[in-house]
Design an enzyme around this catalytic site. Structure first.
Site, PDB file in Angstrom:
ATOM      1  N   SER A  55      40.214  -8.469  16.875  1.00 19.16           N
ATOM      2  CA  SER A  55      39.829  -7.347  16.005  1.00 19.16           C
ATOM      3  C   SER A  55      39.333  -6.135  16.803  1.00 19.16           C
ATOM      4  CB  SER A  55      38.749  -7.781  15.013  1.00 19.16           C
ATOM      5  OG  SER A  55      37.528  -8.013  15.682  1.00 19.16           O
ATOM      6  N   LYS A 102      30.904  -5.085   9.565  1.00 21.77           N
ATOM      7  CA  LYS A 102      31.095  -4.236  10.746  1.00 21.77           C
ATOM      8  C   LYS A 102      30.742  -2.781  10.423  1.00 21.77           C
ATOM      9  CE  LYS A 102      34.510  -7.214  12.967  1.00 21.77           C
ATOM     10  NZ  LYS A 102      35.916  -7.507  13.151  1.00 21.77           N
TER      11      LYS A 102
END
Lengths: 810, 267
Positions: A656, A699
């Protein structure tokens, strides 16, 4: 001409609507859940419910059910609901009893009786035993019987005595005395009524001595002949006495047994058992003799305990088919066991110490077991499989099975098994069993895979509300108003990590509900409000939030180096997520890159030090391919680069961060300054397309929290993959900052969009010659790579010249 | 003429043990009587000299009761065997006395059995001897304890009119008070014309007893009659005076050999 990268001019931050989903309380047609109807079904699991019912209805062997899904999703609730419904219309199976096997006591026999009659049979037998314990001694102690026995004994003894006395009289007539010795008889010559002493005997003439010895020898032979008749006489006398006992006992117990046999005439097995009891009592007549002085009376000696009934399965209180949920599925608890009692230091057992297992109780119905607990118990799975394959339950002591103990145990007759086993477990367990245990697919043909989320349709939202209402009522909580339900629905969407879905993880919803009820109670409210739900959610986070807060503190204090303003070359803010127990949070991480002349290798420092996982390494290798494919199709990639997660001291896994790594790398190659007020997440493929990642909300919030701690500047934000927009369900404070223009979330589809945002330069387009638009960042990178190639070529020529000069010199 | 019961109080029980009485009925009877009468118990093991003498003969053999096999006997082996049995009986008596919590002592004497019995009899001592083990033993092999003596059965007194038999009646009354049971006085007359007189005496003695139901008086002539009546009545104890003619060596051997209950001898 190659595909033109999308222009950054059109890239707009996500709107408030895209940052979260707000549930409209008006969609619910009740004021509080007190007015909402109950819901019988399990919300969001129609496929699972169908599969469970299929498994229940197919009665063939092997159609046992494995329900797979994460803990807390409602597997047990669904199973209990479906199984309970099916069991209610099922038939009650028979009761099972273990009885003594008089021919082979180590192999107790199993008999079944119609449900409910087991307890009656047991009680009737107890009464019978009480009657026997009274009737048998009474019969044996009666005057009449004792007189008959004594007469028989006397007759036998007298008959024998007379035989011996005849020899004694004959001996006496010959001046020989018959003497009793400790173990028998001896014969000795007499003189004047006294036994001849050895000295006197020695003084006799040889003829007299011989005469005496011959006489005695003859008498000894006669006596021996009499004594040899002793054992058969003794046996004959005992048999006669035994027959008398039998006759007396048979007379005393006959009517008792006939009565009880009459009550169970419809059960041939039971009648057969009573016949065996009767025969055994008559066979063991000597055991029923009256107690000797100081001994316990017959009633207290449990002398008739051998005739008891060990009712191991009693369905007298069962309605429909049995449903057994075994929460401690050990081998013994499943299969049953044979217990032992300590007596004088020895371990003893008998058929009354046979204990049924869950399989016995569930036979004819359903057995629900948690698979993980089952596999934590030694040999439990093997025992369960063996029973299911054999269709019978054979109780075998583990100690005996493993040769751990050498004491005598029992081998009870197996009981037929007809059960539907439902295992509840994780998906991984199911897949492992399927792959590794060849018996598993044959035994558990029905898999019920639970959905972890459901579409956020208005209908499902209303079902969700009904579920919460039902749960609140069942658990005795305060009713929830519409706004509380709406907030719970939003929480559910956040749990699903998807603004278009609702989570089916009902345990989490139920936990928040309970804690919201607690919060409402603290405020003295009669109804749970959205405020209470939020309090509960915040409290949950707060309880688990220590490490996240500590991380932000260290960033603010400058211990962890994260930029939130300005620009830097070869440095970007990546985003990582951490899972701690039931709490997940995100945080920024500095990713840096270096680029220099080389042979096209990109070094992943995390991998070099063995901190990078396989997926992370894969992401970095994709970057190399992307670079070569885009910028060095017709020239060597004369670059040596390295990438690192700064201040990362643990393992790094996943791809990611590959978008952020690529941006850092391109910045290093093109010496492009990158914005530090932005953080980014996403994986890239070889064509520079940005792919979705997990934990997008955490996030985003992780970078927001850092920026907020330092003070929002109004330019800060996060770049996420476009494919993740549907997953965005942000906290209210983040959304509010975005609405206020203090924080932005951008969705990008390509690396060019990301670089444009970070560098402020356009991506540029390739012309017919393959050259990028002047002033674009692609043009700068291409140019820089070309320079590196030329430099490499130059180094190559000089090296050849040097080698040639050296050769000439030699 | 009024008959007076000879007053005699039992102050000690002596249990006469021998190698052919292993069953234990005599021992349990003696212990029970000592307990109930609150008197001391003395065990006397008699090593029968007739047995030892017979075993010393060169052709002596023992014919075993278990199977009828013959094996040679020697004085040494018999002596050893008697010592072992004596020790075992001592231990068993000690255990019984310990369980009953009574004082006890033990002694060994080498003597002819009847003679030893007669010699053991002294004033205020009840000498008890158990019946011999039946050659045809029908008792259960599983029995771990000696057979219990069942008190409460009839006490049979062998009455011949002598002073010791009168004391035997007195002892029977004392025992009856302690352990219960009825008293049956068995009159033994060596001449028929004396029977009536003895019956009258016995009736008077028994009726003067203040122990509840009157004693029964029956007549008998021989040892076999005695054995018959003790069997029929299921007697718990036969009491006999020490100077009774029945205690001649031959009769006593027969009595011990064939009787089914313990015998008590009173001086």
């Amino acid at each position: 001409m190659t595909t033109s990268p999308q222009s950054t001019d059109r890239l707009k931050p996500l709107s408030a609507d895209q940052l979260t989903w707000r549930c409209d309380p008006a969609m619910f047609d009740f004021d509080t859940t007190a007015n909402a109807p109950d819901i019988a079904e399990i919300v969001g699991q129609p496929t699972a419910e169908k599969a469970v019912n299929f498994g229940i209805e197919v009665r063939q062997a092997g159609y046992n059910i494995f329900v797979l899904g994460p803990p807390g999703i409602g597997k047990r609730t669904l199973v209990e609901q479906c199984v309970g419904k099916a069991a209610a219309s099922g038939t009650v199976p028979p009761d099972w009893c273990y009885i003594n096997n008089f021919e082979s006591p180590r192999r107790p026999l199993a008999i079944s009786v119609p449900s409910g009659r087991g307890a009656k049979l047991r009680n009737d037998v107890r009464t019978l035993i009480e009657d026997l314990a009274g009737a048998v001694p009474a019969a044996l102690e009666s005057e009449e019987h004792r007189a008959r026995v004594q007469a028989a004994e006397h007759e036998a003894i007298e008959g024998y005595n007379q035989s011996v006395q005849a020899v004694a009289d004959k001996a006496l007539a010959q001046q020989v005395q018959l003497i009793r010795t400790p173990a028998g008889f001896a014969l000795a010559p007499l003189r004047d009524g006294q036994i001849l002493s050895p000295d006197e005997f020695e003084k006799l003439s040889a003829a007299d001595k011989k005469q005496i010895e011959d006489k005695i020898s003859t008498l000894q032979d006669e006596l021996q002949a009499v004594i040899e008749k002793l054992p058969p006489l003794r046996k004959e006398a005992r048999d006669k006495i035994k027959a008398l006992h039998r006759e007396a006992i048979a007379l005393a117990i006959g009517h008792l047994l006939n009565q009880i046999k009459g009550r169970y005439a419809d059960l041939p097995q039971v009648v057969k058992y009573f016949d065996a009891v009767q025969a055994d009592i008559l066979e063991r007549v000597e055991e029923w003799q009256p107690a000797e002085e100081g001994g316990a009376p017959l009633q207290e000696r449990r002398a008739f305990g051998d005739y008891e009934i060990n009712l191991v399965v009693d369905h007298s209180n069962t309605n429909g088919a049995p449903v057994v949920s075994e929460d401690h599925p050990s081998y013994q608890n499943l299969i049953g066991r044979v217990e032992h009692q300590t007596e004088m230091g020895a371990l003893l057992t008998n058929f009354m110490l046979i204990k049924a297992g869950a399989l016995h109780r569930a036979s004819g119905g359903y057995l629900v077991i948690d698979a993980q607990r089952l596999f934590q118990q030694p040999y439990a799975w093997e025992g369960l499989k063996r029973a299911l394959i054999a269709h019978r339950i054979r109780i075998e002591s583990m100690g005996e099975m493993l040769s751990l103990i050498s004491t005598v145990s029992l081998d009870p007759e197996p009981i037929p098994l007809n059960v539907k086993v439902v295992l509840l477990g994780d998906r991984i367990l199911y897949y492992l069993l399927f792959a590794l245990d060849p018996d598993f697919p044959d035994l558990f043909k029905v898999n019920v895979d639970f959905e972890e989320d459901m579409q956020r349709t208005p209908e499902n939202c209303r079902r969700f509300a009904q579920f919460v209402a039902t749960l609140a009522r069942r658990e005795g909580h305060r009713p929830l108003n519409r706004s509380a339900i709406a907030r719970l629905a939003e929480y559910s969407a956040r749990l699903a990590d998807d603004s278009e879905k609702l989570s089916t993880h009902m345990r989490s919803i139920a936990d928040v509900l309970r804690e919201a009820d607690y919060a409402a109670g603290k405020l003295g409210a009669a109804v749970i409000d959205a405020r209470d739900v939020q309090t509960a959610i915040d409290a949950q986070i707060e309880r688990s939030d220590r490490i996240r807060k500590r991380g932000i503190e260290e960033i603010v204090r400058g211990t962890l180096l994260i930029g939130t303003s300005g620009t830097r070359v070869a440095q970007v803010n990546g985003l990582a997520a951490i899972d701690l127990a039931n709490f997940r949070f995100g945080h920024p991480i500095r990713i840096t890159a270096t680029a220099r002349l080389g042979r096209g290798e990109v070094t992943d420092i995390e991998r070099e030090v063995k901190l990078g996982g396989a997926l992370h390494s894969k992401g970095v290798l994709i970057l190399s391919s992307f670079l070569a494919a885009r910028y060095a199709k017709e020239q060597p990639l004369s670059l040596s680069a390295s990438l690192v997660f700064e201040q990362s001291y643990g393992a790094v896994e996943g791809d990611s961060a590959s978008l952020a790594e690529l941006c850092a790398l391109l910045s290093a190659i093109g010496e492009l300054p990158m914005r530090q007020d932005l953080a980014l997440t996403g994986s890239v493929n070889q064509f520079g397309e940005v792919q979705p990642i997990g934990a997008v909300n955490e996030k985003i919030e992780g970078f927001f929290d850092v920026c907020q701690a330092r003070g929002l500047t109004g330019t800060q934000g996060v770049l996420i993959p476009s494919a993740n927009v549907k997953n965005v369900m942000l906290r209210h404070d983040v959304v509010e900052a975005a609405v206020a223009g203090k924080f932005y979330v951008y969705a990008v589809e390509t690396v060019d969009q990301a670089i444009s945002l970070l560098s402020g330069l356009p991506g540029g387009e390739q012309d017919s010659t393959g050259k990028y638009t002047a002033g674009s960042f692609n043009e700068r990178i291409e140019k820089r790579l070309h320079e590196l190639t030329k430099l490499r070529a130059k180094f190559g020529v000089e090296a050849i010249d040097t080698k040639k000069a050296a050769a000439l010199h030699e | 003429m009024s008959e007076q019961r000879e007053e005699s109080r039992i102050r000690r029980i002596l249990i006469a043990l021998n190698a052919t009485e292993r069953g234990g009925l005599g021992r349990t009877a003696a212990v029970r009587l000592a307990t109930k009468l609150h008197v001391a118990l003395h065990g006397l093991f008699i090593e029968d000299v007739d047995l030892l003498r017979a075993s010393a003969l060169p052709f002596a053999k023992e014919i075993s009761l278990s199977g009828g096999t013959q094996r040679p006997l020697t004085f040494a082996s018999m002596e050893q065997s008697l010592q072992a049995i004596g020790g075992q009986l001592r231990d068993e008596l000690a255990e019984l006395a310990r369980e009953a919590n009574i004082a006890w002592s033990f002694d060994v004497r080498r003597e002819s059995l009847p003679r030893a019995l007669i010699e053991a009899v002294e004033s205020e001592v009840l000498v008890v001897i158990g019946p011999r083990d039946a050659a045809l033993n029908l008792a259960r092999a599983s029995r771990s304890k000696p057979p219990s003596w069942k008190a409460g059965g009839p006490l049979i007194v062998l009455f011949d009119g002598k002073a010791s038999s009168k004391r035997a009646v007195g002892a029977a009354i004392q025992i009856r008070r302690a352990v219960g049971g009825r008293i049956v006085v068995q009159v033994l007359a060596d001449e028929p014309n004396k029977t009536g007189k003895l019956v009258a005496q016995a009736t008077t003695l028994a009726s003067s007893a203040d122990t509840g139901p009157q004693a029964e008086v029956t007549g008998a002539k021989t040892i076999r009659d005695v054995l018959e009546i003790t069997h029929r009545e299921r007697a718990s104890l036969v009491l006999v005076g020490a100077d009774n003619a029945l205690l001649s060596e031959h009769s006593l051997r027969l009595l011990i050999e064939r009787i089914e209950c313990p015998i008590g001898v009173v001086s």
